[in-house]
Design a protein around this motif. Sequence first.
Motif, PDB file in Angstrom:
ATOM      1  N   SER A 130     -12.863   2.946   0.288  1.00 13.03           N
ATOM      2  CA  SER A 130     -11.417   3.410   0.388  1.00 13.03           C
ATOM      3  C   SER A 130     -10.734   3.760  -0.570  1.00 13.03           C
ATOM      4  N   ILE A 131     -10.279   5.031  -0.746  1.00 17.98           N
ATOM      5  CA  ILE A 131      -9.248   5.315  -1.938  1.00 17.98           C
ATOM      6  C   ILE A 131      -7.887   5.938  -1.489  1.00 17.98           C
ATOM      7  N   MET A 132      -6.971   4.957  -2.300  1.00 18.55           N
ATOM      8  CA  MET A 132      -5.706   5.354  -1.925  1.00 18.55           C
ATOM      9  C   MET A 132      -5.293   6.373  -2.939  1.00 18.55           C
ATOM     10  N   ASN A 145      -4.570 -12.405  -5.663  1.00 19.83           N
ATOM     11  CA  ASN A 145      -5.147 -13.096  -4.667  1.00 19.83           C
ATOM     12  C   ASN A 145      -3.973 -13.014  -3.422  1.00 19.83           C
ATOM     13  N   ASP A 146      -4.575 -12.544  -2.069  1.00 19.33           N
ATOM     14  CA  ASP A 146      -3.870 -12.548  -0.968  1.00 19.33           C
ATOM     15  C   ASP A 146      -2.539 -11.656  -0.981  1.00 19.33           C
ATOM     16  N   ALA A 147      -2.119 -10.835  -1.765  1.00 23.70           N
ATOM     17  CA  ALA A 147      -1.253  -9.997  -1.873  1.00 23.70           C
ATOM     18  C   ALA A 147      -1.478  -8.773  -2.912  1.00 23.70           C
ATOM     19  N   VAL A 148      -0.456  -7.725  -2.547  1.00 23.33           N
ATOM     20  CA  VAL A 148      -0.354  -6.648  -3.225  1.00 23.33           C
ATOM     21  C   VAL A 148       0.934  -6.347  -3.607  1.00 23.33           C
ATOM     22  N   LEU A 149       1.182  -6.208  -5.249  1.00 26.95           N
ATOM     23  CA  LEU A 149       2.481  -5.998  -5.518  1.00 26.95           C
ATOM     24  C   LEU A 149       2.792  -4.453  -5.474  1.00 26.95           C
ATOM     25  N   VAL A 150       3.839  -3.886  -5.015  1.00 29.49           N
ATOM     26  CA  VAL A 150       3.991  -2.383  -5.175  1.00 29.49           C
ATOM     27  C   VAL A 150       5.052  -1.863  -5.956  1.00 29.49           C
ATOM     28  N   PRO A 151       4.949  -1.083  -6.718  1.00 27.06           N
ATOM     29  CA  PRO A 151       6.375  -0.572  -7.373  1.00 27.06           C
ATOM     30  C   PRO A 151       7.275   0.251  -6.573  1.00 27.06           C
ATOM     31  N   LYS A 201      14.066   6.871  -1.482  1.00 23.84           N
ATOM     32  CA  LYS A 201      13.957   7.008  -0.226  1.00 23.84           C
ATOM     33  C   LYS A 201      12.546   6.847   0.310  1.00 23.84           C
ATOM     34  N   GLN A 202      11.328   7.382  -0.608  1.00 21.23           N
ATOM     35  CA  GLN A 202       9.962   6.732  -0.453  1.00 21.23           C
ATOM     36  C   GLN A 202       9.591   5.585  -0.572  1.00 21.23           C
ATOM     37  N   ASP A 203      10.524   4.542  -1.137  1.00 19.39           N
ATOM     38  CA  ASP A 203       9.844   3.367  -1.417  1.00 19.39           C
ATOM     39  C   ASP A 203       9.556   2.611   0.060  1.00 19.39           C
ATOM     40  N   GLU A 204      10.510   2.831   1.008  1.00 19.13           N
ATOM     41  CA  GLU A 204      10.296   2.147   2.389  1.00 19.13           C
ATOM     42  C   GLU A 204       8.676   2.641   2.996  1.00 19.13           C
ATOM     43  N   GLU A 205       8.680   3.885   2.985  1.00 20.28           N
ATOM     44  CA  GLU A 205       7.536   4.447   3.571  1.00 20.28           C
ATOM     45  C   GLU A 205       6.215   4.108   2.943  1.00 20.28           C
ATOM     46  N   ALA A 206       6.187   3.976   1.333  1.00 17.56           N
ATOM     47  CA  ALA A 206       5.284   3.411   0.785  1.00 17.56           C
ATOM     48  C   ALA A 206       4.840   2.036   1.028  1.00 17.56           C
ATOM     49  N   LEU A 207       5.869   1.279   1.235  1.00 16.80           N
ATOM     50  CA  LEU A 207       5.817  -0.565   1.577  1.00 16.80           C
ATOM     51  C   LEU A 207       5.042  -0.479   2.914  1.00 16.80           C
ATOM     52  N   GLU A 208       5.648   0.467   3.985  1.00 14.98           N
ATOM     53  CA  GLU A 208       5.016   0.289   5.265  1.00 14.98           C
ATOM     54  C   GLU A 208       3.589   0.839   5.212  1.00 14.98           C
ATOM     55  N   ILE A 209       2.964   1.783   4.681  1.00 18.07           N
ATOM     56  CA  ILE A 209       1.649   2.161   4.051  1.00 18.07           C
ATOM     57  C   ILE A 209       0.748   1.107   3.891  1.00 18.07           C
ATOM     58  N   PHE A 210       1.626   0.423   2.707  1.00 14.61           N
ATOM     59  CA  PHE A 210       0.636  -0.827   2.387  1.00 14.61           C
ATOM     60  C   PHE A 210       0.366  -1.892   3.317  1.00 14.61           C
ATOM     61  N   LYS A 211       1.506  -2.252   4.091  1.00 10.61           N
ATOM     62  CA  LYS A 211       1.509  -3.225   5.036  1.00 10.61           C
ATOM     63  C   LYS A 211       0.618  -2.669   6.237  1.00 10.61           C
ATOM     64  N   GLU A 212       0.352  -1.654   6.495  1.00  8.00           N
ATOM     65  CA  GLU A 212      -0.571  -1.241   7.506  1.00  8.00           C
ATOM     66  C   GLU A 212      -2.121  -1.255   6.933  1.00  8.00           C
ATOM     67  N   THR A 213      -2.046  -1.046   5.912  1.00  8.17           N
ATOM     68  CA  THR A 213      -3.465  -0.633   5.136  1.00  8.17           C
ATOM     69  C   THR A 213      -4.116  -2.240   4.825  1.00  8.17           C
ATOM     70  N   PHE A 214      -3.088  -3.047   4.414  1.00  7.40           N
ATOM     71  CA  PHE A 214      -3.552  -4.846   4.047  1.00  7.40           C
ATOM     72  C   PHE A 214      -2.647  -5.390   5.156  1.00  7.40           C
ATOM     73  N   PRO A 215      -3.223  -5.634   6.114  1.00 13.66           N
ATOM     74  CA  PRO A 215      -2.517  -6.623   7.013  1.00 13.66           C
ATOM     75  C   PRO A 215      -2.485  -8.069   6.864  1.00 13.66           C
ATOM     76  N   THR A 216      -3.701  -8.485   6.053  1.00 16.45           N
ATOM     77  CA  THR A 216      -4.043  -9.784   5.640  1.00 16.45           C
ATOM     78  C   THR A 216      -3.472 -10.195   4.351  1.00 16.45           C
ATOM     79  N   ARG A 217      -2.953  -9.240   3.711  1.00 14.45           N
ATOM     80  CA  ARG A 217      -2.408  -9.761   2.356  1.00 14.45           C
ATOM     81  C   ARG A 217      -0.781  -9.300   2.559  1.00 14.45           C
ATOM     82  N   ASP A 218      -0.085 -10.032   1.661  1.00 12.71           N
ATOM     83  CA  ASP A 218       1.408 -10.206   1.419  1.00 12.71           C
ATOM     84  C   ASP A 218       1.738  -8.742   0.696  1.00 12.71           C
ATOM     85  N   ILE A 219       2.676  -8.013   1.212  1.00 13.41           N
ATOM     86  CA  ILE A 219       2.954  -7.020   0.377  1.00 13.41           C
ATOM     87  C   ILE A 219       4.489  -7.063  -0.352  1.00 13.41           C
ATOM     88  N   ILE A 220       4.463  -7.091  -1.632  1.00 11.66           N
ATOM     89  CA  ILE A 220       5.768  -7.380  -2.315  1.00 11.66           C
ATOM     90  C   ILE A 220       6.246  -6.132  -3.072  1.00 11.66           C
TER      91      ILE A 220
END
Length: 331
Positions: free
Chosen positions: A211-213, A273-279, A284-303
């Motif tokens: 998979s490629i983002m 480990n167990d998380a993804v840090l997102v810049p 306004k796109q910050d929220e959309e990006a964070l949601e994509i990360f949460k959907e893509t990595f359901p077992t990792r914390d998104i910060i």
Amino acid sequence: MRRLIAEFEKQSFTQIIFPHAKSDWVDYLEEAQETFVNIINAITKYQECLVVCDDVESVKSRFKENENLYFVEYETNDTWARDCSALCIEDGNSIKLLDFTFTGWGSKFEASKDNAMSSAIKKCYDKELKKVDLILEGGALESNGVETILTTSECMLNKNRNAKSSRDQMSKKLQDEFGMSRILYLNHGYLAGDDTDSHVDTLARFIDEKSIMYVQCTDESDEHFGELKLMEDELQAFRDEYGFRLIALPMSDACYFDGERLPATYANFLFINDAVLVPTYGVKQDEEALEIFKETFPTRDIIGINCFSLIKQHGSLHCVTMNFAKGVEII
């Protein structure tokens, strides 16, 4: 078997270089240092972090006592750990650290101290450090951990790096050093304000073996639209040929500082480990990006980490960090 260990695999620690008064951050040093403190505090909730700094006692005073936090004193030119730190390869049953030559992105900036850093602090690592006679930055290539390296021709084949190497010769060198059989080049894609000649870690990233983002621009009035659409076409061709899954990230609204557009990109995220840090950048796109990360990595914390101060110096979250694979220990 030799392979370039993927960033999404288990890690031992993250390395980061703390901003100091002799670096390019001097005009807004406190703001930059606060951002680095935020990044380090987020990392150390999950794993160890090695902080390279010009004055250990001064930098150490910014943090609470933390068993996951280590410091080593060394004065660098700048703080882009991704591009001047060692890369981790698995070679048989052992892990080795490869130290490539760093020239300040094709000799654009003075980088002799950065280039010497890994050798100067190798006492911190419990694994062998091998010097490699090749100009290469960590942000210039992505590994899926199996057989594929993804890079950009604008950077990897740029004559300001390894001028005598053709595409075939460069591919062979990458295959020899990293043991990866497939080298894929993106011939399109860029970000305004980027000094790196289109590092792939600002554009497209492996998140697992298949998979490629990537950054997608849908605004035809944006200066990036044409190049990023052509890049998307290339990625779709890779998908069709090799079976990759593609996940699109939004293009950030234009961010400016002193009249210059800055390279704001959500592709410059960081695996720990167990998380993804997102810049994030306060758009306004910050929220959309964070949601994509949460959907893509359901077992990792998104910060989310506000990285506006970082893009003032034309890099972001991934650029100021380097991951070291599980099995490499800080000593």
